[in-house]
Design a protein around this motif. Structure first.
Motif, PDB file in Angstrom:
ATOM      1  N   VAL A 146      92.894  83.311 -27.959  1.00 44.44           N
ATOM      2  CA  VAL A 146      93.110  83.854 -26.614  1.00 44.44           C
ATOM      3  C   VAL A 146      91.933  83.508 -25.705  1.00 44.44           C
ATOM      4  CG1 VAL A 146      93.224  85.990 -25.283  1.00 44.44           C
ATOM      5  CG2 VAL A 146      94.662  85.704 -27.309  1.00 44.44           C
ATOM      6  N   PHE A 147      90.717  83.725 -26.200  1.00 39.26           N
ATOM      7  CA  PHE A 147      89.556  83.490 -25.352  1.00 39.26           C
ATOM      8  C   PHE A 147      89.207  82.011 -25.260  1.00 39.26           C
ATOM      9  CE2 PHE A 147      89.466  87.985 -25.589  1.00 39.26           C
ATOM     10  CZ  PHE A 147      88.861  88.373 -24.413  1.00 39.26           C
ATOM     11  N   GLY A 148      89.667  81.225 -26.231  1.00 38.02           N
ATOM     12  CA  GLY A 148      89.549  79.786 -26.098  1.00 38.02           C
ATOM     13  C   GLY A 148      90.389  79.264 -24.945  1.00 38.02           C
ATOM     14  N   VAL A 149      91.580  79.836 -24.780  1.00 34.22           N
ATOM     15  CA  VAL A 149      92.436  79.459 -23.655  1.00 34.22           C
ATOM     16  C   VAL A 149      91.795  79.878 -22.335  1.00 34.22           C
ATOM     17  CG1 VAL A 149      94.642  79.923 -22.513  1.00 34.22           C
ATOM     18  CG2 VAL A 149      94.589  79.466 -24.971  1.00 34.22           C
ATOM     19  N   LEU A 150      91.346  81.128 -22.256  1.00 40.50           N
ATOM     20  CA  LEU A 150      90.743  81.614 -21.015  1.00 40.50           C
ATOM     21  C   LEU A 150      89.517  80.788 -20.634  1.00 40.50           C
ATOM     22  CD1 LEU A 150      90.942  85.501 -21.498  1.00 40.50           C
ATOM     23  CD2 LEU A 150      92.342  84.091 -19.973  1.00 40.50           C
ATOM     24  N   ALA A 151      88.653  80.522 -21.623  1.00 45.70           N
ATOM     25  CA  ALA A 151      87.428  79.782 -21.331  1.00 45.70           C
ATOM     26  C   ALA A 151      87.701  78.318 -21.017  1.00 45.70           C
ATOM     27  CB  ALA A 151      86.460  79.897 -22.501  1.00 45.70           C
ATOM     28  N   SER A 152      88.796  77.772 -21.527  1.00 46.28           N
ATOM     29  CA  SER A 152      89.166  76.394 -21.190  1.00 46.28           C
ATOM     30  C   SER A 152      89.668  76.310 -19.757  1.00 46.28           C
ATOM     31  CB  SER A 152      90.238  75.881 -22.151  1.00 46.28           C
ATOM     32  OG  SER A 152      89.746  75.798 -23.477  1.00 46.28           O
ATOM     33  N   LEU A 153      90.416  77.319 -19.336  1.00 45.87           N
ATOM     34  CA  LEU A 153      90.943  77.327 -17.977  1.00 45.87           C
ATOM     35  C   LEU A 153      89.887  77.687 -16.942  1.00 45.87           C
ATOM     36  CD1 LEU A 153      94.360  79.118 -18.642  1.00 45.87           C
ATOM     37  CD2 LEU A 153      94.042  76.723 -17.990  1.00 45.87           C
ATOM     38  N   TYR A 154      88.934  78.526 -17.339  1.00 44.77           N
ATOM     39  CA  TYR A 154      87.911  79.011 -16.404  1.00 44.77           C
ATOM     40  C   TYR A 154      86.524  78.825 -17.026  1.00 44.77           C
ATOM     41  CZ  TYR A 154      92.077  81.152 -14.420  1.00 44.77           C
ATOM     42  OH  TYR A 154      93.329  81.371 -13.890  1.00 44.77           O
ATOM     43  N   PRO A 155      86.080  77.580 -17.188  1.00 40.24           N
ATOM     44  CA  PRO A 155      84.811  77.324 -17.892  1.00 40.24           C
ATOM     45  C   PRO A 155      83.615  77.966 -17.205  1.00 40.24           C
ATOM     46  CG  PRO A 155      85.598  75.355 -16.749  1.00 40.24           C
ATOM     47  CD  PRO A 155      86.710  76.346 -16.697  1.00 40.24           C
ATOM     48  N   GLY A 156      82.773  78.587 -18.027  1.00 44.76           N
ATOM     49  CA  GLY A 156      81.551  79.187 -17.523  1.00 44.76           C
ATOM     50  C   GLY A 156      81.711  80.534 -16.870  1.00 44.76           C
ATOM     51  N   ARG A 157      82.932  81.123 -16.933  1.00 46.00           N
ATOM     52  CA  ARG A 157      83.157  82.394 -16.247  1.00 46.00           C
ATOM     53  C   ARG A 157      83.635  83.505 -17.175  1.00 46.00           C
ATOM     54  NH1 ARG A 157      87.292  82.306 -11.904  1.00 46.00           N
ATOM     55  NH2 ARG A 157      86.413  84.375 -11.554  1.00 46.00           N
ATOM     56  N   VAL A 158      83.822  83.232 -18.455  1.00 46.95           N
ATOM     57  CA  VAL A 158      84.501  84.191 -19.331  1.00 46.95           C
ATOM     58  C   VAL A 158      83.508  84.906 -20.249  1.00 46.95           C
ATOM     59  CG1 VAL A 158      86.245  84.486 -21.140  1.00 46.95           C
ATOM     60  CG2 VAL A 158      86.623  82.840 -19.270  1.00 46.95           C
ATOM     61  N   ASP A 159      83.585  86.243 -20.246  1.00 48.02           N
ATOM     62  CA  ASP A 159      82.828  87.090 -21.170  1.00 48.02           C
ATOM     63  C   ASP A 159      83.782  87.670 -22.211  1.00 48.02           C
ATOM     64  OD1 ASP A 159      80.494  86.702 -19.744  1.00 48.02           O
ATOM     65  OD2 ASP A 159      80.632  88.592 -18.652  1.00 48.02           O
ATOM     66  N   LEU A 160      83.332  87.712 -23.449  1.00 45.25           N
ATOM     67  CA  LEU A 160      84.089  88.351 -24.519  1.00 45.25           C
ATOM     68  C   LEU A 160      83.274  89.531 -25.024  1.00 45.25           C
ATOM     69  CD1 LEU A 160      86.206  88.764 -26.692  1.00 45.25           C
ATOM     70  CD2 LEU A 160      85.275  86.786 -27.921  1.00 45.25           C
ATOM     71  N   GLY A 161      83.561  90.708 -24.477  1.00 41.83           N
ATOM     72  CA  GLY A 161      82.936  91.935 -24.946  1.00 41.83           C
ATOM     73  C   GLY A 161      83.722  92.488 -26.114  1.00 41.83           C
ATOM     74  N   ILE A 162      83.010  92.848 -27.179  1.00 35.43           N
ATOM     75  CA  ILE A 162      83.631  93.289 -28.427  1.00 35.43           C
ATOM     76  C   ILE A 162      83.236  94.730 -28.724  1.00 35.43           C
ATOM     77  CG2 ILE A 162      83.673  92.953 -30.938  1.00 35.43           C
ATOM     78  CD1 ILE A 162      85.186  90.822 -29.481  1.00 35.43           C
ATOM     79  N   GLY A 163      84.239  95.574 -29.026  1.00 32.95           N
ATOM     80  CA  GLY A 163      84.001  96.942 -29.462  1.00 32.95           C
ATOM     81  C   GLY A 163      84.386  97.112 -30.911  1.00 32.95           C
TER      82      GLY A 163
END
Length: 331
Positions: free
Chosen positions: A92-109
Motif C-alpha cells: 500500500v505504501f509502496g504505491v502511495l510513495a511511488s505516486l507521491y515521491p518524497g511526501r509520504v510518511d508511514l506512522g506505525i502503532g
C-alpha cells in the motif's frame, strides 16, 4: 535558535450534529488549509468502532489527502501494524510513495494485536520497504515513524533507526525519559543524532473564554468515553446545558493535564515550553472539536501565533525517507 515546526494529527472527529462522511470531507478541507498555513506534515489516525471518529482506514484517507495537496508531507499516525500483514502494508505504501515521491510518511502503532509479535512485524515491514521486497518499490520509500506513549516503543524506535513520535495526549508524563532512551539507542545504532516529535492535544480560539468552551466539550466527550458512553463529540449547546456528574468531573480533570488550551498567546507559550522540555523541534497537533469550523480556526490561530511560513518549510518535499538497511532489525 531552532524554529519550531507544527504538524497535524487528524483523528477525523465526528460531532453530534455531523455525519462520518461529512467528517471525512472536513479532513480533506483541513489538509488543504494546513498546507497553505505552513504545517509540515498531516497524519491520519486509525480508530475502529468509535462513533466519535471516522478514521478507520488511514491509508485510504492519506491517499485522498495526497491527491488534494501538493507540497506537505502526508501519512498515517498511525497504521496499527498488529492488525495487518507487513507485506500488505508495504505494498500500500509502496504505491502511495511511488505516486507521491518524497511526501509520504508511514506512522506505525503497536495497538490492535499481541505486543510480543510487534518487533517481528516491524522488522519484516522495514525489510520489505528498505530492500525492495515489496512491489512496487518506490524510488523514495516512505519515511517510517514509530508511535508510542512509553519507553518500550521509544527504545525499539531507536534500536531499529526509525523516527519516533511520543503521544503526550495519551500520556503527559514520561516523555522526557522516552526521548532520552530513543536518542541514545538511535545514535548507537546509526551514528547520527535523533530528533523526534511530540504529539500534543491543543484547543485554541479567538478568546480564552471560547477556548475554554471548546475544551469543556472535548473533556465531556472524553469523560463519557471513560465511563462507557462512546458517542460523537458533544456540540457547544449540549456541553453548555450539561449537568456534570462527580464521576465526569473527576475524569475530565485527569484528561485536562494532557490538554493545552487557551488564547493563542497562552497556547504558544505552553507549547514552546513543552517542546523545549522534551528537546523536540516539531509538535504534532491534535485538535478535537464538534464543529469542523472551530477545529480549522484553532489551526489557523496556531499557525499565526508561531508565524509558520506559508506553504510549509522549503525542505518538506525534498526530505527523503530513511529506512537504513544496515541497522539491526531487532528481535
Amino acid at each position: 535558535m531552532t524554529t519550531l515546526r507544527l504538524s497535524v494529527l487528524d483523528q477525523t472527529p465526528v460531532g453530534e450534529d455531523h455525519t462520518p462522511d461529512q467528517a471525512l470531507r472536513a479532513s480533506v478541507d483541513l489538509a488543504r488549509a494546513a498546507e497553505d498555513l505552513g504545517y509540515t506534515r498531516y497524519w491520519a489516525a486509525e480508530h475502529h468502532g468509535s462513533p466519535g471518529f471516522a478514521s478507520s482506514a488511514p491509508e485510504i484517507l492519506a491517499g485522498a489527502l495526497l491527491a488534494h495537496t501538493s507540497r506537505m508531507r502526508i501519512g498515517t499516525g498511525g497504521v496499527l501494524l498488529p492488525r495487518y500483514e507487513p507485506a500488505k502494508v508495504a505494498e500500500v505504501f509502496g504505491v502511495l510513495a511511488s505516486l507521491y515521491p518524497g511526501r509520504v510518511d508511514l506512522g506505525i502503532g503497536r495497538a490492535g494485536g499481541p505486543a510480543r509479535d510487534f518487533p517481528r512485524r516491524l522488522a519484516d515491514l522495514r525489510a520489505l520497504l528498505g530492500e525492495g521486497g515489496a512491489v512496487p518499490h518506490a524510488p523514495v520509500p516512505p519515511q517510517m515513524w514509530l508511535l508510542g506513549a512509553g519507553r518500550e516503543s521509544a527504545r525499539l524506535a531507536g534500536l531499529v533507526g526509525t523516527e519516533f513520535a511520543f503521544g503526550h495526549f495519551f500520556s503527559p508524563v514520561g516523555g522526557r525519559e522516552a526521548f532520552e532512551d530513543y536518542r541514545e539507542r538511535f545514535r548507537n545504532a546509526t551514528g547520527r543524532p535523533a530528533g523526534g516529535a511530540l504529539a500534543v492535544r491543543v484547543v485554541t480560539a479567538d478568546s480564552a473564554g471560547r477556548a475554554e468552551e471548546l475544551a469543556r466539550g472535548l473533556l465531556l466527550w472524553r469523560a463519557r468515553k471513560d465511563l462507557g458512553e462512546d458517542a460523537p463529540l458533544p456540540s457547544y449547546e449540549t456541553t453548555r446545558r450539561h449537568r456534570w456528574t462527580g464521576a465526569e468531573l473527576a475524569r475530565a480533570e485527569v484528561h485536562r493535564t494532557a490538554l493545552v488550551s487557551g488564547a493563542p498567546e497562552q497556547v504558544h507559550a505552553a507549547l514552546t515550553a513543552l517542546a523545549a522540555s522534551h528537546g523536540v523541534d516539531e509538535l504534532i497537533v491534535n485538535t478535537l472539536t464538534a464543529d469542523p469550523a472551530d477545529r480549522r480556526r484553532s489551526y489557523e490561530l496556531l499557525a499565526d501565533a508561531f508565524a509558520l511560513p506559508p506553504g510549509g518549510p522549503e525542505t518538506t518535499v525534498a526530505h527523503a525517507a530513511r529506512v537504513p538497511a544496515s541497522v539491526p532489525a531487532g528481535r
